[in-house]
Design an enzyme around this catalytic site. Structure first.
Site, PDB file in Angstrom:
ATOM      1  CG  ASN A   9      -1.713   1.242   1.385  1.00 32.44           C
ATOM      2  OD1 ASN A   9      -1.784   2.062   0.459  1.00 32.44           O
ATOM      3  ND2 ASN A   9      -2.330   1.423   2.535  1.00 32.44           N
ATOM      4  CE  LYS A  11       0.057   3.191   4.721  1.00 36.82           C
ATOM      5  NZ  LYS A  11       0.197   3.224   6.163  1.00 36.82           N
ATOM      6  CG  HIS A  97      -5.496   1.897   5.322  1.00 35.74           C
ATOM      7  ND1 HIS A  97      -5.036   2.840   6.209  1.00 35.74           N
ATOM      8  CD2 HIS A  97      -4.485   1.010   5.155  1.00 35.74           C
ATOM      9  CE1 HIS A  97      -3.789   2.536   6.545  1.00 35.74           C
ATOM     10  NE2 HIS A  97      -3.424   1.435   5.917  1.00 35.74           N
ATOM     11  CD  GLU A  99      -2.551   5.488   6.791  1.00 37.64           C
ATOM     12  OE1 GLU A  99      -2.554   5.529   5.545  1.00 37.64           O
ATOM     13  OE2 GLU A  99      -1.634   4.954   7.460  1.00 37.64           O
ATOM     14  CD  GLU A 169      -3.118  -2.386   7.289  1.00 40.95           C
ATOM     15  OE1 GLU A 169      -2.026  -2.601   6.770  1.00 40.95           O
ATOM     16  OE2 GLU A 169      -3.786  -1.371   7.063  1.00 40.95           O
ATOM     17  N   GLY A 175       3.071   2.350  10.783  1.00 40.09           N
ATOM     18  CA  GLY A 175       4.028   3.446  10.617  1.00 40.09           C
ATOM     19  C   GLY A 175       4.742   3.831  11.901  1.00 40.09           C
ATOM     20  CB  SER A 215       5.819  -1.733  11.872  1.00 41.00           C
ATOM     21  OG  SER A 215       5.417  -0.395  12.106  1.00 41.00           O
TER      22      SER A 215
END
Ligand code: 13P
Length: 252
Positions: A9, A11, A97, A99, A169, A175, A215
């Site tokens: 991904n 992003k 996701h 985010e 996730e 991250g 990560s």
């Protein structure tokens, strides 16, 4: 039998030139690796999807979008529909996701609509979910994950599950450099598979690939992927460097 999958991904990273360069390196590496029962997916930004489809040509690597709108078409300035993605040669979309949930207000109800729309348009989907650190601290992570899956997917007929990949996730691991331990990942993946089996059938649950994201790096991929219910990874930062992404693919 369910497939192993490594998906990158990207992003909001990489312009068109960078996209071409990175994909050429990944394509070369994947060709050399001659993978068995492992699917590789990359998800560049919308503007570079066309480029990605062209660069990857008839290689085995699939291209996914990072989002889509649930509507077929219409006055939705700045949005992209499933039809547009398909016409660009993209048949897979990442939905849910964290985010998108956190920064763009995507609720379970909105995601349910997106899921329905994607499946109606015959797209495959990678459906993401996961708890925040507080949920885990309060021991609510199983409950939360179950509700995210249930609210967006459990109205679907059995046949839809052929088109779905799940991606766990944990938000606290995205991250941050902090990964769930292989044991934490396995514990949650087994729970997810059981949740699907309880609602549908053991066969459906056995056949759905469940990816771990958060990560994942070349240094920890092998250990995480070695767990029986972890069928691969959804990779963020480490998918932006060909050598790292290829090392993660090799780890599977
Ligand atoms: P990182 O691998 O950078 O933690 O990101 C994971 C992710 O969000 C993939 O969708």
């Amino acid at each position: 039998m369910r497939k192993n999958i490594v998906a990158g991904n990207w992003k909001m990273n990489n312009d068109t030139k960078e996209t071409k360069l990175l994909l050429k390196e990944i394509r070369k590496g994947v060709k050399k690796a001659a993978l068995k029962n492992t699917k590789v997916i990359v998800a560049p930004s919308f503007v570079n999807l066309n480029t990605a489809v062209k660069v990857l040509g008839n290689s085995k690597i699939k291209v996914a979008a990072q989002n889509m709108n649930a509507a077929k078409n219409g006055a939705f300035t700045g949005e992209i529909s499933a039809d547009m993605l398909k016409s660009a040669g993209v048949k897979t979309v990442i939905l849910g996701h964290s985010e998108r949930r956190a920064y763009f207000g995507e609720t379970d109800a909105i995601l349910k609509e997106k899921v329905d729309s994607a499946l109606e348009q015959k797209m495959k989907l990678i459906f993401c979910f996961g708890e925040e650190l507080n949920d885990r601290k309060e021991n609510k992570h199983f409950e939360l994950v179950e509700s995210q899956i249930k609210n967006a997917l459990f109205h679907l007929p059995e046949t839809s599950w052929k088109k779905i990949v799940l991606a766990y996730e944990p938000v606290w691991a995205i991250g941050t450099g902090e990964t769930a331990s292989p044991e934490q990942a396995q514990e949650m993946h087994a729970f997810i598979r059981k949740t699907v089996a309880d609602k549908y059938t053991a066969e459906i649950a056995d056949n759905v690939s469940i990816l771990y994201g958060g990560s994942v790096k070349p240094t920890n991929a092998k250990e995480i992927f070695s767990k029986p219910d972890v069928d691969g990874g959804l990779i963020g930062g480490a998918a932006l460097k060909a050598a790292d992404f290829l090392a993660i693919i090799a780890a599977i």
